[in-house]
Design a protein around this motif. Structure first.
Motif, PDB file in Angstrom:
ATOM      1  N   VAL A 110       5.983  -2.003  30.903  1.00  0.00           N
ATOM      2  CA  VAL A 110       5.068  -2.243  29.778  1.00  0.00           C
ATOM      3  C   VAL A 110       3.926  -1.207  29.695  1.00  0.00           C
ATOM      4  O   VAL A 110       3.687  -0.649  28.612  1.00  0.00           O
ATOM      5  CB  VAL A 110       4.509  -3.689  29.799  1.00  0.00           C
ATOM      6  CG1 VAL A 110       3.471  -3.887  28.702  1.00  0.00           C
ATOM      7  CG2 VAL A 110       5.641  -4.687  29.624  1.00  0.00           C
ATOM      8  N   TYR A 128       8.125  -2.131  20.362  1.00  0.00           N
ATOM      9  CA  TYR A 128       7.521  -3.181  21.196  1.00  0.00           C
ATOM     10  C   TYR A 128       6.520  -3.963  20.367  1.00  0.00           C
ATOM     11  O   TYR A 128       5.640  -3.378  19.726  1.00  0.00           O
ATOM     12  CB  TYR A 128       6.831  -2.543  22.403  1.00  0.00           C
ATOM     13  CG  TYR A 128       6.142  -3.551  23.295  1.00  0.00           C
ATOM     14  CD1 TYR A 128       6.868  -4.425  24.086  1.00  0.00           C
ATOM     15  CD2 TYR A 128       4.744  -3.629  23.330  1.00  0.00           C
ATOM     16  CE1 TYR A 128       6.236  -5.354  24.892  1.00  0.00           C
ATOM     17  CE2 TYR A 128       4.099  -4.557  24.147  1.00  0.00           C
ATOM     18  CZ  TYR A 128       4.855  -5.417  24.924  1.00  0.00           C
ATOM     19  OH  TYR A 128       4.225  -6.337  25.728  1.00  0.00           O
ATOM     20  N   PRO A 165       3.477  -6.385  20.665  1.00  0.00           N
ATOM     21  CA  PRO A 165       2.553  -6.931  21.671  1.00  0.00           C
ATOM     22  C   PRO A 165       2.274  -8.424  21.491  1.00  0.00           C
ATOM     23  O   PRO A 165       1.853  -9.090  22.433  1.00  0.00           O
ATOM     24  CB  PRO A 165       1.270  -6.106  21.476  1.00  0.00           C
ATOM     25  CG  PRO A 165       1.438  -5.329  20.232  1.00  0.00           C
ATOM     26  CD  PRO A 165       2.857  -5.398  19.785  1.00  0.00           C
ATOM     27  N   LYS A 167       5.536  -9.887  22.957  1.00  0.00           N
ATOM     28  CA  LYS A 167       5.858  -9.180  24.195  1.00  0.00           C
ATOM     29  C   LYS A 167       7.360  -8.915  24.298  1.00  0.00           C
ATOM     30  O   LYS A 167       7.949  -9.032  25.374  1.00  0.00           O
ATOM     31  CB  LYS A 167       5.363  -9.960  25.407  1.00  0.00           C
ATOM     32  CG  LYS A 167       3.866 -10.221  25.381  1.00  0.00           C
ATOM     33  CD  LYS A 167       3.471 -10.957  26.625  1.00  0.00           C
ATOM     34  CE  LYS A 167       2.002 -11.263  26.671  1.00  0.00           C
ATOM     35  NZ  LYS A 167       1.625 -12.136  27.759  1.00  0.00           N
ATOM     36  N   ARG A 168       7.951  -8.598  23.167  1.00  0.00           N
ATOM     37  CA  ARG A 168       9.390  -8.308  23.142  1.00  0.00           C
ATOM     38  C   ARG A 168       9.636  -6.907  22.612  1.00  0.00           C
ATOM     39  O   ARG A 168       8.860  -6.414  21.786  1.00  0.00           O
ATOM     40  CB  ARG A 168      10.135  -9.306  22.234  1.00  0.00           C
ATOM     41  CG  ARG A 168      10.032 -10.749  22.685  1.00  0.00           C
ATOM     42  CD  ARG A 168      10.894 -11.661  21.833  1.00  0.00           C
ATOM     43  NE  ARG A 168      12.292 -11.614  22.209  1.00  0.00           N
ATOM     44  CZ  ARG A 168      12.887 -12.441  23.072  1.00  0.00           C
ATOM     45  NH1 ARG A 168      12.188 -13.399  23.658  1.00  0.00           N
ATOM     46  NH2 ARG A 168      14.168 -12.321  23.352  1.00  0.00           N
ATOM     47  N   ARG A 222      12.577  -9.982  25.844  1.00  0.00           N
ATOM     48  CA  ARG A 222      11.218 -10.227  26.347  1.00  0.00           C
ATOM     49  C   ARG A 222      11.000  -9.313  27.544  1.00  0.00           C
ATOM     50  O   ARG A 222      11.784  -9.340  28.503  1.00  0.00           O
ATOM     51  CB  ARG A 222      11.097 -11.700  26.745  1.00  0.00           C
ATOM     52  CG  ARG A 222       9.865 -12.074  27.546  1.00  0.00           C
ATOM     53  CD  ARG A 222       8.607 -12.058  26.693  1.00  0.00           C
ATOM     54  NE  ARG A 222       7.555 -12.854  27.326  1.00  0.00           N
ATOM     55  CZ  ARG A 222       6.628 -12.356  28.155  1.00  0.00           C
ATOM     56  NH1 ARG A 222       6.606 -11.070  28.463  1.00  0.00           N
ATOM     57  NH2 ARG A 222       5.732 -13.176  28.691  1.00  0.00           N
ATOM     58  N   TYR A 231       8.770  -8.391  30.641  1.00  0.00           N
ATOM     59  CA  TYR A 231       7.722  -8.934  31.511  1.00  0.00           C
ATOM     60  C   TYR A 231       7.004  -7.790  32.234  1.00  0.00           C
ATOM     61  O   TYR A 231       7.631  -6.833  32.683  1.00  0.00           O
ATOM     62  CB  TYR A 231       8.342  -9.891  32.538  1.00  0.00           C
ATOM     63  CG  TYR A 231       8.848 -11.157  31.885  1.00  0.00           C
ATOM     64  CD1 TYR A 231       8.006 -12.255  31.694  1.00  0.00           C
ATOM     65  CD2 TYR A 231      10.149 -11.241  31.404  1.00  0.00           C
ATOM     66  CE1 TYR A 231       8.460 -13.400  31.058  1.00  0.00           C
ATOM     67  CE2 TYR A 231      10.611 -12.383  30.763  1.00  0.00           C
ATOM     68  CZ  TYR A 231       9.762 -13.463  30.596  1.00  0.00           C
ATOM     69  OH  TYR A 231      10.200 -14.596  29.951  1.00  0.00           O
ATOM     70  N   THR A 232       5.683  -7.906  32.346  1.00  0.00           N
ATOM     71  CA  THR A 232       4.942  -6.934  33.154  1.00  0.00           C
ATOM     72  C   THR A 232       5.227  -7.224  34.629  1.00  0.00           C
ATOM     73  O   THR A 232       5.726  -8.310  34.981  1.00  0.00           O
ATOM     74  CB  THR A 232       3.418  -7.058  32.945  1.00  0.00           C
ATOM     75  OG1 THR A 232       3.032  -8.377  33.360  1.00  0.00           O
ATOM     76  CG2 THR A 232       3.018  -6.824  31.496  1.00  0.00           C
ATOM     77  N   GLU A 254       3.435 -10.433  35.510  1.00  0.00           N
ATOM     78  CA  GLU A 254       4.094 -11.642  34.975  1.00  0.00           C
ATOM     79  C   GLU A 254       5.359 -11.962  35.755  1.00  0.00           C
ATOM     80  O   GLU A 254       5.627 -13.125  36.069  1.00  0.00           O
ATOM     81  CB  GLU A 254       4.482 -11.431  33.499  1.00  0.00           C
ATOM     82  CG  GLU A 254       3.351 -11.483  32.520  1.00  0.00           C
ATOM     83  CD  GLU A 254       3.844 -11.208  31.103  1.00  0.00           C
ATOM     84  OE1 GLU A 254       3.418 -11.936  30.195  1.00  0.00           O
ATOM     85  OE2 GLU A 254       4.639 -10.264  30.893  1.00  0.00           O
TER      86      GLU A 254
END
Ligand SMILES: C[S@@+](CC[C@H](N)C(=O)[O-])C[C@H]1O[C@@H](n2cnc3c(N)ncnc32)[C@H](O)[C@@H]1O
Length: 265
Positions: free
Chosen positions: A167, A195, A197, A200-201, A222, A224-225, A228
């Motif tokens: 991300v 992307y 925000p 978050k996909r 999706r 994930y950071t 996350e």
């Protein structure tokens, strides 16, 4: 979410995965922007990294989910591991089955959804390779997949998730959002990624062009950071979680093209 009248984008019926995906996955340029490796070279690098980062002992059992057309499963079995390759797509699975037919390897291919895996304390290692996490619409469903992987491991077993999407790299503009590749089939592939925000996909499309015709298939994942994903690993029960930036085991960096998370049960 991209889908046709009845089928989600990741389903066999929608047609992103299957022959369309296998065409697009084999390009002259290779996949990753920074490492110009052929698909075969990349697979070998990835499998060497998996064995190292999971500390797999001789003959260890590994679940590869989703295994696609079996590139990691087959290489792991060739190295003497006991492998189950699991995927929902029959076209991919048939290609994998055909590839191992002539050999005597300790490998099984199984058609199942990662949302419904039923394995319990069965494997020394579980791998989820190459941007194959986050396919589902809700965080609850994606977390359920991670819990299924946790359940599939023996106590002390390790899970590895690999993605080439990071991300912070997207947010700093280093992730390519529109690119073209020349496929080994002679066709061209255009990839458009965007992307969002809010959700978050990454919402994207592959467009394969040949002889003036084009076929387009959309997807939505999706992303994930690191933070996350690590938190979700702890939530489903993993005791330790480490994130790397490459197959050599280098420390995670926001600028790295790969993100590899290893979690221990
Ligand atoms: C990006 S590919 C990666 C495959 C493989 N790990 C590799 O690196 O070649 C993602 C795979 O997920 C599979 N897939 C999609 N939805 C699935 C689901 N619900 N359950 C299991 N596999 C699924 C697809 O069929 C496809 O083979």
């Amino acid at each position: 979410m991209p889908q046709d009248a009845k089928n989600p984008w990741w389903s066999e019926e929608y047609g992103f995965f299957g022959n369309f995906y296998m065409d697009g996955d084999a390009s002259q340029e290779g996949y990753l922007i920074e490492k110009k490796q052929s698909l075969k070279e990349r697979t070998v690098t990835e499998v060497v990294g998996v064995v190292k980062l999971l500390s797999l002992k001789d003959g260890a059992s590994v679940l590869d989910c989703p295994c696609g057309y079996g590139r990691h499963s087959i290489e792991l079995a060739r190295q003497g591991f006991e492998v189950v390759g699991s995927d929902i797509n029959s076209v991919h699975l048939q290609k994998a089955i055909d590839a191992v037919k002539a050999y005597s390897l300790n490998i099984t291919f199984s058609k199942e959804s990662m949302l419904d895996l039923q394995y319990s304390s069965r494997f020394d290692g579980v791998i989820n390779m190459f941007y194959s996490f986050g396919f589902f619409d809700t965080d609850e469903e994606n977390e359920k997949v991670l819990k299924n992987f946790f359940n599939a491991l023996k106590p002390g077993g390790k899970f590895l998730m690999h993605t080439d999407v990071n991300v912070p790299r997207i947010l700093s503009g280093k992730y390519k959002e529109d690119e073209q590749r020349n496929l080994l089939t002679g066709k061209t592939l255009r990839i458009i990624d965007s992307y969002d925000p809010q959700t978050k996909r990454i919402n994207g499309a592959w467009i394969i062009q040949s002889n003036g015709k084009e076929e387009r298939k959309d997807y939505s994942v999706r992303v994930y950071t690191k933070e996350e994903f690590e938190e979700m690993c702890r939530k489903v029960g993993f005791s330790s979680v480490v994130t790397y930036s490459g197959w050599e085991g280098g420390e995670y960096s926001e600028n790295a093209e790969d993100m590899i998370v290893v979690a221990t049960k």
